[in-house]
Write a protein that holds these residues in place. Structure first.
Motif: not given
Length: 630
Positions: A448-454, A596-598
Motif C-alpha cells: 500500500l505504501k513505502i516511506s523512508i520518512v522516520a 514516500t510512494l503510495e
C-alpha cells in the motif's frame, strides 16, 4: 463525632501537654554563672534546681526588695521575690559548683532523670501516640466500623441526569450487545423471565484485549437499563490494612441491595480477583480476604436479588476459578478486535460531528486498519481532525486520515531528524527490498505504501493492504518470512554488509518460524505435536512464560528447523532481488527523491519501463551505518 474532629481534639491535648512543659521557663531571666554564685553567697535563693541533662540550673529568688542583677547579655535588670533565674552550668555537678563557691539553699534538687524522661516523652511519646491512634482506628474499621470512611466502598453512583451512552454508541460487538440486551430486559421486566422459570445471570464478565470497548459497553448498559449503576475499579478495593478491602465490598453490596434492581460494575477485576496462593509464602492476605468477601457476596447464604455484577478484564487467565464458576460470573461475553464490518461501523460513530471531505472513503480507510481496536479507531479519527487544524483546513480529507493511520501505527513524523545521505540510501534500499519481494510472492497482501520518512523509532516502513484472516497457511507464512528477510537481503546485496536496521524484522521472523514449529506442527521432521506450553504460575501470575515438555535433543532440532526456515526465506528474498535488481535500483532512486510512494505513483514505480541505467553500486561509498529501519 467525625474522624477529623477527633484528630483535632487529640492535637489540642498534645499541644497543651507540650506547652505545659514550657510554662514557668518562658519568663525566666538568664544570668551568668558568676552572677549566680555572687547572689547565692548573699542567700538570695529559696530554691535551686539543677538539670544536668540540659546543663542548666534554675534558681528561685527570695528577697524583701528587688535585687539589681546583670543578665547574660550584660543588661542591667532587677529580680524580685519569686523571680526565676537560669544559668548555664554545662557539665558541672553540685560538687563542682560548691568548689566554685556556690552556696546551695536547703531546697535544692537535681532532676536530670525527670528531665530526661520528659524529653523522651515529648520526642518519642507523641509519634508513638499517633501510631497507636492509627492502629486503633484501623482495627475499629476492620471490625466493621467505618472510621474516616476507610470501609466505604468509594463506588461512583452514576447520576440519572448525566448524558447517557447507549448501545447505539457502541459498534463492532453485536453479539456482546445482544447478550447484554437480555440483562436490560430482565432489569426492566423481571416477571417475563420468572414466568417461564428463567433466572438472569448473577454476574457478567466482559473479556477482551485492551481498547475493545469493555468499559464503553458497561456505560452503554447503564444508559439502556435506566437503573442505579455503581462503578468501581478493582484496585480501589485493595488497601494496606487487612480487612479494609473486605469492608468496602460489604459496603458496596449493602448499598446496592437497598437500591435494587441495580448494576455493580467492577473494572479491571484482575486487580482483586487473581488466583489465591494458598500456603505459598508471600501471598497477599488483604487481597485474598477481599476476594473471599466478593465470592461470599455474589453467592452466599443471603442472595442478591436484583443486583447484577458486571466486571471487565483483559487477563481472564489469572482470575481465581471460584469467580468463574456458575453461580457467580455465569456469563462470559468476549469482545475481540473488530472485523471489516465492525471497523466501518465504529468509524461512522467516531466520524459524527466531524467535518469530512466528500471524497473520504471510510471503506478504503478500513482496509488499511487491520488489527485496530475500537480505541485505535477513535484515536485515528481524532488525530486526523488535529492534523486538519494544524494544516489550517476546515475539513478532514483522505490525506489527513492516511497520515493519522501512520501516526497510530508508527508514531509522528520526524522530518527534522538529521539523517546522513548514506543512511538514507540504505533505508531506501531496505524498504524497496521489502516491497519488491512482497510484490513478486503469492499469498502476500498488496503493498500500500513505502516511506523512508522516520516515524517514532523506525527509519522507514512498508505498509500493506491487509485482509482479515482467521486461518494462515504454511505457504502464507513462508511468503511472509521472505518479505521480512528482504530488507536484510537487500542491504547485504547492495552494500556488501548489513546494519542494525533489520533487527526488528529478524525478531518477528524468528518468532513466526518458532511458532510454525512448536505450535502449528509445520515441520515434517518434528511431527504432529506442540512443544512447550504457556503457563501462569503464582498468585500474581508471575512465572516462566513457557514450560519445557521436551528434551534437550528436541530443543536442538527445533533450533535447527527454525534456522532452516529462516535461511530458506532469506534465500528466496535474495533470489527475487537479484532477478529484479534494476527494479530495486529504480524503486530506491524514486524513494530517495520523493521519500514516500503510495497509490498510482507506487503502482507506476512497479510497472513502468526502466530506461535509465542502474545506479552505481552504493557499496562503493564508505562509512558505518546505524540508522534503525522498520
Amino acid at each position: 463525632m467525625t474522624f477529623s474532629k477527633r484528630i483535632a481534639g487529640v492535637l489540642a491535648i498534645l499541644g497543651a501537654i507540650v506547652l505545659s512543659g514550657c510554662v514557668g521557663s518562658g519568663n525566666a531571666i538568664s544570668i551568668s554563672l558568676g552572677e549566680a554564685i555572687n547572689l547565692s553567697q548573699s542567700n538570695s535563693f529559696s530554691k535551686v534546681a539543677i538539670d544536668t541533662g540540659s546543663g542548666t540550673m534554675s534558681m528561685t529568688v527570695e528577697a524583701q526588695t528587688p535585687i539589681p542583677i546583670t543578665d547574660s547579655n550584660g543588661t542591667a535588670a532587677t529580680a524580685s521575690n519569686g523571680s526565676v533565674l537560669t544559668a548555664n552550668i554545662d557539665s558541672l555537678n553540685m560538687a563542682d559548683l560548691k568548689s566554685l563557691g556556690f552556696v546551695f539553699p536547703v531546697n535544692t534538687s537535681t532532676n536530670a532523670a525527670a528531665s530526661n524522661l520528659t524529653s523522651l516523652l515529648i520526642y518519642l511519646g507523641i509519634p508513638a501516640l499517633f501510631i497507636l491512634m492509627f492502629i486503633f482506628f484501623a482495627r475499629r474499621q476492620a471490625a466493621g466500623g467505618d472510621v474516616a470512611g476507610f470501609g466505604r466502598s468509594g463506588a461512583k453512583l452514576l447520576s440519572p441526569d448525566r448524558p447517557k451512552v447507549t448501545f447505539a454508541d457502541v459498534a463492532g460487538v453485536e453479539e456482546a450487545k445482544q447478550d447484554l440486551q437480555e440483562v436490560v430486559e430482565f432489569l426492566k421486566d423481571r416477571a417475563k423471565f420468572q414466568a417461564i422459570g428463567a433466572t438472569i445471570p448473577k454476574g457478567v464478565l466482559l473479556v477482551g484485549p485492551p481498547g475493545t470497548g469493555k468499559t464503553l459497553l458497561a456505560r452503554a448498559l447503564a444508559g439502556e437499563a435506566g437503573v442505579p449503576f455503581f462503578s468501581i475499579s478493582g484496585s480501589e478495593f485493595v488497601e494496606l490494612f487487612v480487612g479494609v478491602g473486605a469492608a468496602r465490598v460489604r459496603s458496596l453490596f449493602s448499598e446496592a441491595k437497598k437500591m435494587a434492581p441495580c448494576i455493580i460494575f467492577i473494572d479491571e477485576l484482575d486487580a482483586v480477583g487473581r488466583q489465591r496462593a494458598g500456603n505459598i509464602p508471600g501471598s497477599h492476605e488483604e487481597r485474598e480476604q477481599t476476594l473471599n468477601q466478593i465470592l461470599v457476596e455474589m453467592d452466599g447464604f443471603d442472595p442478591n436479588i436484583g443486583v447484577i455484577v458486571l466486571a471487565a478484564t483483559n487477563r481472564v487467565d489469572v482470575l481465581d476459578q471460584a469467580l468463574l464458576r456458575p453461580g457467580r460470573f455465569d456469563r462470559r461475553v468476549t469482545l475481540d478486535r473488530p472485523d471489516t464490518n465492525g471497523r466501518i461501523a465504529i468509524l461512522k460513530i467516531h466520524s459524527k460531528g466531524k467535518a469530512l471531505a466528500k471524497d473520504v472513503d471510510l471503506e478504503l480507510i478500513v482496509k488499511q486498519t487491520h488489527g485496530f481496536s475500537g480505541a485505535d479507531l477513535a484515536e485515528l479519527m481524532n488525530e486526523a481532525a488535529i492534523l486538519a487544524v494544524r494544516r489550517n483546513k476546515k475539513i478532514i480529507g483522505m490525506e489527513e486520515l492516511a497520515d493519522s493511520i501512520d501516526r497510530v501505527l508508527a508514531g509522528p513524523e520526524r522530518k527534522s531528524l538529521a539523517i546522513r545521505p548514506r543512511d538514507k540510501e540504505l533505508t531506501a534500499y531496505h524498504e524497496a527490498g521489502h516491497a519488491l519481494v512482497a510484490r513478486n510472492l503469492p499469498n502476500i497482501d498488496p503493498v500500500l505504501k513505502i516511506s523512508i520518512v522516520a516515524r517514532g523509532s523506525m527509519g522507514g516502513y512498508t505498509r500493506f493492504l491487509e485482509e482479515d484472516r482467521y486461518f494462515i497457511t504454511e505457504s502464507q507464512f513462508r511468503s511472509t518470512l521472505a518479505t521480512f528477510m528482504a530488507g536484510h537481503a537487500a542491504e547485504q546485496m547492495i552494500f556488501n554488509e548489513v546494519s542494525t536496521g533489520p533487527h526488528g524484522d529478524i525478531k518477528q521472523a524468528t518468532d513466526i518460524a518458532r511458532k510454525m514449529i512448536t505450535e502449528y506442527s509445520m515441520s515434517d521432521k518434528l511431527g504432529f505435536r506442540t512443544y512447550g506450553q504457556t503457563t501462569v504460575q503464582g498468585y500474581l501470575g508471575i512465572g516462566p512464560p513457557e514450560t519445557k515438555d521436551y528434551s534437550e535433543d528436541t530443543a536442538r532440532q527445533i533450533d535447527d528447523e527454525v534456522r532452516v526456515i529462516l535461511e530458506n526465506a532469506h534465500d528466496t528474498a535474495r533470489k527475487i532481488l537479484s532477478e529484479n535488481r534494476p527494479r530495486l535500483d529504480h524503486l530506491a532512486g524514486i524513494l530517495l527523491t520523493k521519500e514516500t510512494l503510495e497509490g498510482p505513483e507506487l503502482e507506476k514505480a512497479f510497472t513502468e519501463p526502466i530506461t535509465e541505467k542502474p545506479a552505481a553500486n552504493p557499496a562503493d561509498s564508505t562509512g558505518p551505518t546505524g540508522q534503525s529501519q522498520s
